[in-house]
Design a protein around this motif. Structure first.
Motif, PDB file in Angstrom:
ATOM      1  N   LEU A 120       0.859  -1.329  -0.049  1.00 27.54           N
ATOM      2  CA  LEU A 120       0.078  -0.007   0.015  1.00 27.54           C
ATOM      3  C   LEU A 120       0.936   1.235  -0.010  1.00 27.54           C
ATOM      4  CD1 LEU A 120      -2.848  -0.974   2.501  1.00 27.54           C
ATOM      5  CD2 LEU A 120      -3.026  -0.880   0.239  1.00 27.54           C
ATOM      6  N   LEU A 121       1.803   1.173   0.746  1.00 27.29           N
ATOM      7  CA  LEU A 121       2.832   2.235   0.872  1.00 27.29           C
ATOM      8  C   LEU A 121       3.608   2.523  -0.380  1.00 27.29           C
ATOM      9  CD1 LEU A 121       4.013   1.887   4.475  1.00 27.29           C
ATOM     10  CD2 LEU A 121       3.044   4.009   3.589  1.00 27.29           C
ATOM     11  N   GLU A 122       4.166   1.360  -1.136  1.00 30.90           N
ATOM     12  CA  GLU A 122       4.831   1.624  -2.458  1.00 30.90           C
ATOM     13  C   GLU A 122       3.739   1.974  -3.264  1.00 30.90           C
ATOM     14  OE1 GLU A 122       6.204  -2.465  -2.980  1.00 30.90           O
ATOM     15  OE2 GLU A 122       7.924  -2.357  -1.657  1.00 30.90           O
ATOM     16  N   SER A 123       2.534   1.672  -3.405  1.00 35.54           N
ATOM     17  CA  SER A 123       1.629   2.150  -4.279  1.00 35.54           C
ATOM     18  C   SER A 123       1.624   3.631  -4.337  1.00 35.54           C
ATOM     19  CB  SER A 123       0.375   1.498  -4.316  1.00 35.54           C
ATOM     20  OG  SER A 123      -0.733   1.884  -3.071  1.00 35.54           O
ATOM     21  N   VAL A 124       1.867   4.260  -3.315  1.00 33.45           N
ATOM     22  CA  VAL A 124       1.560   5.709  -3.234  1.00 33.45           C
ATOM     23  C   VAL A 124       3.103   6.286  -3.187  1.00 33.45           C
ATOM     24  CG1 VAL A 124      -0.494   5.658  -2.141  1.00 33.45           C
ATOM     25  CG2 VAL A 124       1.467   5.747  -0.809  1.00 33.45           C
ATOM     26  N   GLY A 125       3.929   5.838  -3.504  1.00 37.02           N
ATOM     27  CA  GLY A 125       5.408   6.203  -3.559  1.00 37.02           C
ATOM     28  C   GLY A 125       6.377   6.256  -2.354  1.00 37.02           C
TER      29      GLY A 125
END
Length: 231
Positions: A120-125
């Motif tokens: 989830l964090l990776e999906s928003v950079g």
């Protein structure tokens, strides 16, 4: 997915309706924007949609169910997520812990929550050492990205965003809007934002203009989502 049916609201000590026969339908797969001057009723409407206040008259429906007949605590945990202008991250929790929090309140173990929080964090950079940073050690844009990841953590498909770019510069504001449009157009979320920014409003799929407690609808037809860029 979401419907307002003749919604009216008046503050207990007030003499005039803040919301007057508000009717609207918002659906999954679209980004909806609510605009209007201060005091027009936008925040009150958002509070009612979030299940934090009840309409004096009329009804609010999600997936055909009347909110007044639902467990509102459960609705706020599982059906709707909020993103705020001031981010509202827990200052003593890291970025990872902030995203884990809503999952843990639903009974997910810490280990499993961390496994879900990472993508989830990776999906928003947000990645790398930023997982372990506290909000005070993140930029405004990074804090809002973490707030969006946290909003996704509960699995709710309805996102309500109150001035999500209000505390951000243009570059970070555009990046946040790209994420919200991606969630609507590519992940079939129903995203509803309140904004004073006319450029953001005009880039939405549907614009609701609020004035003196009444809602006017202006719909944009977008065949190719030309303004959307994958974050």
């Amino acid at each position: 997915m979401f419907k307002l049916d003749n919604v009216c609201y008046r503050y207990k000590a007030g003499t005039q309706d803040v919301l007057k026969n508000v009717n609207a339908e918002m659906e999954a797969g679209k980004l909806h924007a609510i605009v209007g001057p201060s005091g027009s009723g936008k925040t009150t409407l958002l509070s009612i949609m979030a299940g934090m206040d009840r309409p004096m008259e009329g009804a609010v429906y999600i997936d055909g169910e009347d909110l007044s007949k639902l467990d509102l605590d459960r609705y706020r945990r599982e059906k709707v997520s909020m993103v705020f202008q001031a981010f509202h991250l827990f200052p003593l929790l890291t970025a990872m812990e902030n995203v884990c929090y809503p999952m843990e309140t639903l009974g997910v173990s810490r280990k499993k929550a961390m496994e879900r929080a990472k993508p989830l964090l990776e999906s928003v950079g947000i990645d790398g050492d930023k997982y372990s940073r506290y909000p005070s050690n993140l930029s405004g844009g990074e804090q809002q990205r973490v707030a969006i990841a946290r909003a996704l953590a509960s699995g709710a498909k309805l996102i309500l965003a109150d001035e999500p770019t209000g505390n951000l510069d243009s570059a970070n504001g555009n990046a946040v809007m790209d994420i919200l449009r991606y969630l609507a157009h590519e992940r079939s979320y129903c995203v509803i934002i309140v904004t004073h920014n006319p450029e953001i409003a005009e880039s939405a799929d549907q614009v609701f203009r609020m004035k003196d407690g009444k809602l006017e609808v202006k719909t944009h037809e977008r065949d190719d989502h030309a303004r959307y860029r994958k974050p």
